[in-house]
Each structure stands twice: as C-alpha cells, then as structure tokens.
Design a protein around this motif. Structure first.
Motif, PDB file in Angstrom:
ATOM      1  N   LYS A  68       0.818  -1.218   0.000  1.00  0.00           N
ATOM      2  CA  LYS A  68       0.000   0.000   0.000  1.00  0.00           C
ATOM      3  C   LYS A  68       0.847   1.262   0.000  1.00  0.00           C
ATOM      4  O   LYS A  68       0.416   2.312  -0.480  1.00  0.00           O
ATOM      5  CB  LYS A  68      -0.948   0.007   1.198  1.00  0.00           C
ATOM      6  N   THR A  69       2.077   1.161   0.545  1.00  0.00           N
ATOM      7  CA  THR A  69       2.973   2.314   0.555  1.00  0.00           C
ATOM      8  C   THR A  69       3.217   2.814  -0.862  1.00  0.00           C
ATOM      9  O   THR A  69       3.418   4.006  -1.090  1.00  0.00           O
ATOM     10  CB  THR A  69       4.311   1.937   1.214  1.00  0.00           C
ATOM     11  N   TYR A  70       3.169   1.897  -1.816  1.00  0.00           N
ATOM     12  CA  TYR A  70       3.456   2.232  -3.221  1.00  0.00           C
ATOM     13  C   TYR A  70       2.189   2.187  -4.074  1.00  0.00           C
ATOM     14  O   TYR A  70       2.269   2.095  -5.291  1.00  0.00           O
ATOM     15  CB  TYR A  70       4.513   1.268  -3.753  1.00  0.00           C
ATOM     16  N   LYS A  71       1.024   2.256  -3.412  1.00  0.00           N
ATOM     17  CA  LYS A  71      -0.276   2.295  -4.081  1.00  0.00           C
ATOM     18  C   LYS A  71      -0.555   1.026  -4.869  1.00  0.00           C
ATOM     19  O   LYS A  71      -1.331   1.033  -5.839  1.00  0.00           O
ATOM     20  CB  LYS A  71      -0.399   3.522  -5.003  1.00  0.00           C
ATOM     21  N   VAL A  72       0.051  -0.082  -4.455  1.00  0.00           N
ATOM     22  CA  VAL A  72      -0.235  -1.386  -5.048  1.00  0.00           C
ATOM     23  C   VAL A  72      -1.227  -2.105  -4.137  1.00  0.00           C
ATOM     24  O   VAL A  72      -1.114  -2.037  -2.909  1.00  0.00           O
ATOM     25  CB  VAL A  72       1.054  -2.222  -5.202  1.00  0.00           C
ATOM     26  N   ASP A  73      -2.190  -2.801  -4.720  1.00  0.00           N
ATOM     27  CA  ASP A  73      -3.222  -3.432  -3.914  1.00  0.00           C
ATOM     28  C   ASP A  73      -2.676  -4.643  -3.156  1.00  0.00           C
ATOM     29  O   ASP A  73      -1.851  -5.400  -3.670  1.00  0.00           O
ATOM     30  CB  ASP A  73      -4.385  -3.857  -4.805  1.00  0.00           C
ATOM     31  N   HIS A  74      -3.188  -4.824  -1.933  1.00  0.00           N
ATOM     32  CA  HIS A  74      -2.661  -5.865  -1.049  1.00  0.00           C
ATOM     33  C   HIS A  74      -2.881  -7.280  -1.557  1.00  0.00           C
ATOM     34  O   HIS A  74      -2.268  -8.225  -1.065  1.00  0.00           O
ATOM     35  CB  HIS A  74      -3.262  -5.726   0.350  1.00  0.00           C
ATOM     36  N   VAL A  75      -3.750  -7.460  -2.535  1.00  0.00           N
ATOM     37  CA  VAL A  75      -4.070  -8.803  -3.002  1.00  0.00           C
ATOM     38  C   VAL A  75      -2.900  -9.482  -3.707  1.00  0.00           C
ATOM     39  O   VAL A  75      -2.935 -10.700  -3.932  1.00  0.00           O
ATOM     40  CB  VAL A  75      -5.298  -8.784  -3.931  1.00  0.00           C
ATOM     41  N   VAL A  76      -1.863  -8.734  -4.050  1.00  0.00           N
ATOM     42  CA  VAL A  76      -0.690  -9.343  -4.704  1.00  0.00           C
ATOM     43  C   VAL A  76      -0.089 -10.442  -3.836  1.00  0.00           C
ATOM     44  O   VAL A  76       0.285 -11.510  -4.331  1.00  0.00           O
ATOM     45  CB  VAL A  76       0.366  -8.268  -5.044  1.00  0.00           C
ATOM     46  N   HIS A  77       0.004 -10.200  -2.532  1.00  0.00           N
ATOM     47  CA  HIS A  77       0.568 -11.223  -1.649  1.00  0.00           C
ATOM     48  C   HIS A  77      -0.275 -12.491  -1.674  1.00  0.00           C
ATOM     49  O   HIS A  77       0.262 -13.606  -1.667  1.00  0.00           O
ATOM     50  CB  HIS A  77       0.658 -10.689  -0.214  1.00  0.00           C
ATOM     51  N   GLY A  78      -1.579 -12.338  -1.708  1.00  0.00           N
ATOM     52  CA  GLY A  78      -2.453 -13.500  -1.767  1.00  0.00           C
ATOM     53  C   GLY A  78      -2.351 -14.228  -3.091  1.00  0.00           C
ATOM     54  O   GLY A  78      -2.448 -15.463  -3.142  1.00  0.00           O
ATOM     55  N   ALA A  79      -2.157 -13.485  -4.170  1.00  0.00           N
ATOM     56  CA  ALA A  79      -2.008 -14.117  -5.482  1.00  0.00           C
ATOM     57  C   ALA A  79      -0.729 -14.947  -5.543  1.00  0.00           C
ATOM     58  O   ALA A  79      -0.710 -16.044  -6.120  1.00  0.00           O
ATOM     59  CB  ALA A  79      -2.010 -13.048  -6.574  1.00  0.00           C
ATOM     60  N   ALA A  97       4.967 -10.074 -12.733  1.00  0.00           N
ATOM     61  CA  ALA A  97       5.384  -9.321 -13.922  1.00  0.00           C
ATOM     62  C   ALA A  97       4.206  -8.818 -14.753  1.00  0.00           C
ATOM     63  O   ALA A  97       4.288  -7.748 -15.369  1.00  0.00           O
ATOM     64  CB  ALA A  97       6.290 -10.188 -14.791  1.00  0.00           C
ATOM     65  N   HIS A  98       3.120  -9.581 -14.784  1.00  0.00           N
ATOM     66  CA  HIS A  98       2.022  -9.265 -15.699  1.00  0.00           C
ATOM     67  C   HIS A  98       0.781  -8.686 -15.027  1.00  0.00           C
ATOM     68  O   HIS A  98      -0.008  -8.005 -15.688  1.00  0.00           O
ATOM     69  CB  HIS A  98       1.586 -10.518 -16.472  1.00  0.00           C
ATOM     70  N   TYR A  99       0.571  -8.971 -13.741  1.00  0.00           N
ATOM     71  CA  TYR A  99      -0.750  -8.731 -13.159  1.00  0.00           C
ATOM     72  C   TYR A  99      -0.681  -7.972 -11.834  1.00  0.00           C
ATOM     73  O   TYR A  99      -1.142  -8.457 -10.802  1.00  0.00           O
ATOM     74  CB  TYR A  99      -1.461 -10.068 -12.929  1.00  0.00           C
ATOM     75  N   ILE A 100      -0.131  -6.791 -11.854  1.00  0.00           N
ATOM     76  CA  ILE A 100      -0.052  -5.994 -10.623  1.00  0.00           C
ATOM     77  C   ILE A 100      -1.213  -4.992 -10.583  1.00  0.00           C
ATOM     78  O   ILE A 100      -1.279  -4.054 -11.369  1.00  0.00           O
ATOM     79  CB  ILE A 100       1.296  -5.248 -10.525  1.00  0.00           C
ATOM     80  N   PRO A 101      -2.153  -5.167  -9.630  1.00  0.00           N
ATOM     81  CA  PRO A 101      -3.266  -4.228  -9.504  1.00  0.00           C
ATOM     82  C   PRO A 101      -2.888  -3.061  -8.591  1.00  0.00           C
ATOM     83  O   PRO A 101      -2.336  -3.258  -7.512  1.00  0.00           O
ATOM     84  CB  PRO A 101      -4.360  -5.083  -8.842  1.00  0.00           C
ATOM     85  N   PHE A 102      -3.170  -1.865  -9.026  1.00  0.00           N
ATOM     86  CA  PHE A 102      -2.916  -0.687  -8.196  1.00  0.00           C
ATOM     87  C   PHE A 102      -4.177  -0.323  -7.406  1.00  0.00           C
ATOM     88  O   PHE A 102      -5.280  -0.775  -7.705  1.00  0.00           O
ATOM     89  CB  PHE A 102      -2.449   0.475  -9.058  1.00  0.00           C
ATOM     90  N   ARG A 103      -3.979   0.488  -6.371  1.00  0.00           N
ATOM     91  CA  ARG A 103      -5.077   0.819  -5.488  1.00  0.00           C
ATOM     92  C   ARG A 103      -6.078   1.792  -6.128  1.00  0.00           C
ATOM     93  O   ARG A 103      -7.003   2.256  -5.468  1.00  0.00           O
ATOM     94  CB  ARG A 103      -4.537   1.375  -4.163  1.00  0.00           C
ATOM     95  N   ALA A 104      -5.905   2.048  -7.414  1.00  0.00           N
ATOM     96  CA  ALA A 104      -6.907   2.830  -8.141  1.00  0.00           C
ATOM     97  C   ALA A 104      -8.278   2.167  -8.051  1.00  0.00           C
ATOM     98  O   ALA A 104      -9.311   2.865  -8.090  1.00  0.00           O
ATOM     99  CB  ALA A 104      -6.500   2.976  -9.608  1.00  0.00           C
ATOM    100  N   ILE A 105      -8.308   0.850  -7.908  1.00  0.00           N
ATOM    101  CA  ILE A 105      -9.591   0.146  -7.815  1.00  0.00           C
ATOM    102  C   ILE A 105     -10.331   0.505  -6.529  1.00  0.00           C
ATOM    103  O   ILE A 105     -11.530   0.253  -6.413  1.00  0.00           O
ATOM    104  CB  ILE A 105      -9.395  -1.377  -7.883  1.00  0.00           C
TER     105      ILE A 105
END
Length: 540
Positions: A186-197, A224-232
């Motif tokens: 979240k510090t870098y505006k990336v959604d937390h679900v990446v760790h779960g993925a 590499a391909h599927y990083i969701p940002f917290r824009a959602i």
C-alpha cells in the motif's frame, strides 16, 4: 546467506531465489513425506477452519442477496463447464472445481474467481495487518482471508480430503501473511491482493503436482504481468472492482500455474528482479545494512529487500495473528465499535430515549491509516454500500441507532449485518441525525505508534447534562488476535447463524459442511458446495 530450515521454520534469505524457495516450501509443506511436510498444531488448524467457515458464510449470504459482482461472476463461471473436450489429460488435472451452490464442475480459475468474489463482497471476513514484532517484521500490509477457495478447488481436482485442503489453507495464509509482514504494498499504491495471489500460485501449483520451477514461473508471471494498483479502491463511491480484487488476482494466479504446467516459461527469480515491484520500490540496501554488510556494496547487491521466515510446524503461524470481524464493518473501525459498546454498557442511561436525545456529542480519536481510510470527509455522506461500510461516522451511527432501538449493547445484540447497509438503511433519517453528532479526529503520534500492534481508538460520549464518558484507549477489540475478553466462539456462531439465515431456512446443516474440515472425506469435499442457496429480491 542461504535458505535454511529448522524443525519449525524455513528462512528464505534475501540473496536467494525466494520465488523458487516459496515454491519448494509449499511443495514440501503439502507432501506426504514425514521429513518434509508441514505440521501445524491443532490450534492453528482450528483457527484456520474458523476463518474458512467465516469466509464461506459471508460469501453464501452475499449470493443470497444477489449482490452484483458475485452473481455476475458465478454466472460467468458456470459458462466454463469442464467437459471431455476441455479436461486436462496430464498428471493430476482430470476434474474441475465447483462454485457455491452447485455440483457442476467448471474450470478452476473460474470457480475460484466466483467464490472469492462472494467471500469478499461484504468485507466481513478475516483480516491481517502484517505485524510480527518478534522478528522485527512490521511492514503492516493489509490482507484478508479470501483465498481458501484455491485450496478447496485443488482438493476437488486431485480428489483429496478435507485434512489436506485445511493444511493447504494454513500454507497459503502463511505465505501471504509473512509477505504482508515484510513488504508494504500500500505504501506504493499497489493493492494488497498481490501477496495472496503469490500464495495462491504456490499452493495451487503444489496441490496440482507442479515442479518448483513451474511454480516459480507462475509466481513470476503474477508479479510481472498482473499488478493491480489501489486505483480500484479510490474515489468517493466505489465499484465492483474493489470487492472482486482478490478474486481477479487469484484467477490470474491459477491461470499462470496451469500455463506454466503446460510448458510456458515465466520470469524467474522475480523477487530479485531489479525491474519488478519489490526492488523498484525498495532496493536491497536496507536488508544488507541491517545485517552489518558494508553499505557501499549494497547498491550492487543481488537481493530482494527482505528475508522471509515461514513456519513449518507448531503454533507460530501467521494465521494466529489474524483478526476476525464480528459483523459487517471496515476493520479499522473495530476499536471505535468496541469503545462504543463498552461505554453504552457503563452508561445505559444514554439509551433511554430512542431518538438519541440524551447524547450531545461523540468524539472518536484514532490512528492513521484509519483516519485517512474511513475518515475521508466524502464518506460523511455515503450513497453506496461500499462507501458506507468504509465510513466511520456511518458505521458508528448505525451501531448507535440499533442500540437505541433495542435498548441493548453487545456484539451479538448489535451485530452489523448486510441490511444495515441497504439503500434504505443508508438514508435512514435517525442514522443520519446521529452521524451529525459524531466527530472523528486523528490522534497523532501517540496513536499512530500503536498501530499495527493494535487498533488504537478512544471514544468520548458527552450527554446532554455535560457529563463526559471516556472509553480510554482501546487496543485489542473483540475479534482481534490479542483480545482475550470476547467470547469469540459464541460471537462467531451468532454471526454464522445471522448471515446463514439469509441463504437458508435452517443454516446449521450447511455451516456444518465447512466446520471440522479435517474430518471430511474426499467425497465430502467433492460435494461440499452441493446445496441450494435461497435468494432474496430487493437488497440492491
């Protein structure tokens, strides 16, 4: 530095290939080899099963009220039926997986997508805050227990029993939970679900019989391909993308595993890749400096920003530090809810008038990020369920309205449920009038320093006589992993029944399908979703 293992932990050092290490950890944890397999304690298995049951009942009630994203994605999944022409004929994948309320086998990534979306829709299942002071890993990344569908699907496809599925759930929670402790997305505006993925790719791959290299490839593709940002999650009124984020990221993780097992080669060694999110945002210097290595050499060090310690046995698993939600609310509000319940119990005269006229004002003080997330001025006037359940003043105002109506205080008596966020509830005049009495303040450093150890919040209620009632600082509200006062089992049983009744006349037999998972046979797991969900009109 190297990868090391003890009887209870595996350490993946910063200068090793951690993607490959996570893959091997998952394979070993789920193996039948007594020398390698994971051995979580009975307490760990029990707590994981509670989180699993909680997640499923949340999901079934969301489908019962025909919420949009779960309904759309379930219908989508049922279009991907596994037939003779679509079956994989390779090593272990001869079956599909099922969605809630069906015994039709569909492609696993679609079943997991649909079930994961349903589970997350209410934002009412388990939460972690990435806090492990014992190891100094306090990155504080959010996360939720949204990923158990991966383990059920894997067990269904390989015809394994409930004990195997439950152990896989422990493994997945361990990977995503420990990543949350060492790297704040979240510090870098990336959604937390990446760790779960990442955890989903590792565990599903291990369950399917993938090699460590194939799982490493899949993790590489995810990052590499599927990083969701917290824009959602941004904006005054939120979309379906927020609730479905974990589900969508898990869908692509499963696709990546299947693609890797078919021979596709994704990026290797992704945690040390200088162009991937981990080293773009945080170079290796911090880790090497902490270990006493010459700082001048850290710029060229081939390392990720962290080492990762994963439990192999005993009680010390990440799931033991995760938190339950005792109803429907943004977890950052749990401290305020506990404070309100405590104060209303101590000063019952505040409830004497159903209109709330005995209460002059309510002052809530909390920490960042709670203040920023649920104290946003725009959320003083929520117009959708997704914004109402992230509005401190709405959540507390609704709890108070229910308390005034029932003349009671307590988690079970006042548990917030889906109908408390219906279109009619959101515009309830009494709730809105109570919201006007609530002020929300940022407590500054005194509060911020106590998070994410706890949920530091205090409430002061002033009555119309000018008397103030103070809660003091609440750190560990009901549902928190370090709360020792709430009757967690009793409150969760009430929650399962409350939400279960939205989907079934008698929810007990369905709840029992998911409890005591370790005793379920492979046949039980194959048919675990085979029941009819009673749907209701008029919620959204």
């Amino acid at each position: 530095m190297s990868t090391t293992a003890t009887d209870t932990h595996v350490t993946l050092a910063a200068d090793t290939n951690q993607a490959l290490g996570i893959a091997q950890y998952a394979i070993d944890f789920l193996s039948d080899d007594p020398a390698k397999r994971g051995d979580p304690s009975a307490a760990v298995l029990h707590r994981t099963n509670l989180f699993f049951t909680d997640a499923v009942i949340c999901g079934l009630s969301a489908l019962a009220l025909k919420t949009n994203a779960p309904t759309v994605l379930r219908e989508e999944a049922l279009q991907y039926v596994v037939s003779d022409s679509t079956r994989r004929v390779g090593r272990a994948v001869k079956r599909g997986a099922t969605v809630f309320g069906s015994d039709v086998q569909v492609q696993p990534e679609k079943a997991i997508l649909a079930n994961g979306s349903a589970v997350r829709e209410w934002d009412s299942n388990g939460t972690n805050f990435g806090y492990n002071p014992k190891l100094g890993n306090i990155a504080g990344e959010f996360g939720h227990n949204d990923f158990y569908g991966v383990c059920i699907a894997g067990a269904q496809m390989t015809e394994r029993d409930g004990a195997y599925a439950l152990k896989a759930m422990v493994c997945l929670d361990e990977i995503r939970g420990r990543l949350s402790e060492v790297f704040s997305l979240k510090t870098y505006k990336v959604d937390h679900v990446v760790h779960g993925a990442i955890g989903s790719a590792a565990v599903f791959g291990a369950m399917m019989g993938a090699t460590a290299e194939q799982i490493e490839s899949a993790i590489g593709m995810v990052v590499a391909h599927y990083i969701p940002f917290r824009a959602i999650r941004a904006g005054k009124q939120l979309s379906d993308s927020k609730g479905a984020s974990a589900a969508i990221s898990t869908e692509v993780a499963i696709m990546a595993v299947r693609r890797s097992m078919s021979g596709f080669m994704g990026p290797r060694d992704i945690f040390r890749n200088p162009e991937a999110i981990f080293r773009i945002f945080e170079g290796p210097g911090q880790m090497f400096e902490a270990l006493g290595t010459d700082k001048a050499n850290t710029k060229q060090a081939d390392a990720s920003p962290f080492q990762l310690v994963l439990a192999q046995g005993g009680d010390d698993f990440a799931v033991m530090g995760m938190h339950f939600k005792l109803g429907l609310y943004e977890h950052q509000s749990a401290g305020a809810l506990q404070a309100m319940l405590d104060l209303l119990e101590k000063a019952p005269h505040l409830l004497d008038d159903e209109t709330g006229s005995k209460i002059k004002s309510i002052k809530i003080t909390a920490y960042e990020p709670a203040y920023g997330i649920i104290g946003d001025p725009a959320k003083r006037n929520p117009t959708t369920r997704q914004s109402a359940d992230h509005s401190m003043v709405y959540i507390v105002g609704t709890l108070l309205r229910k308390a005034l109506s029932q003349q009671k205080a307590g988690w079970t008596e006042l548990m917030l449920e889906p109908y408390d966020y219906s279109p009619q509830a959101i515009v309830n005049e009494r709730t809105r009038s109570l919201m006007e009495k609530i002020e929300f303040f940022h407590g500054g450093k005194e509060y911020d320093d106590r998070y994410p150890d706890g949920i530091p919040t205090s409430v002061v209620i002033e009555d119309t006589d000018g008397t103030e009632f103070e809660s003091g600082m609440v750190m560990y509200p009901g549902g928190h992993a370090r709360n020792t006062e709430a009757d967690l089992q009793g409150i969760l049983a009430h929650k399962f029944n409350l939400l279960g009744k939205l989907a079934f006349e008698n929810p007990s037999p369905v709840v029992a399908r998911f409890e005591d998972l370790g005793s379920k046979s492979s046949e039980d797991i194959a048919s675990i979703h085979s029941f009819e969900i009673q749907t209701r009109d008029g919620f959204e």
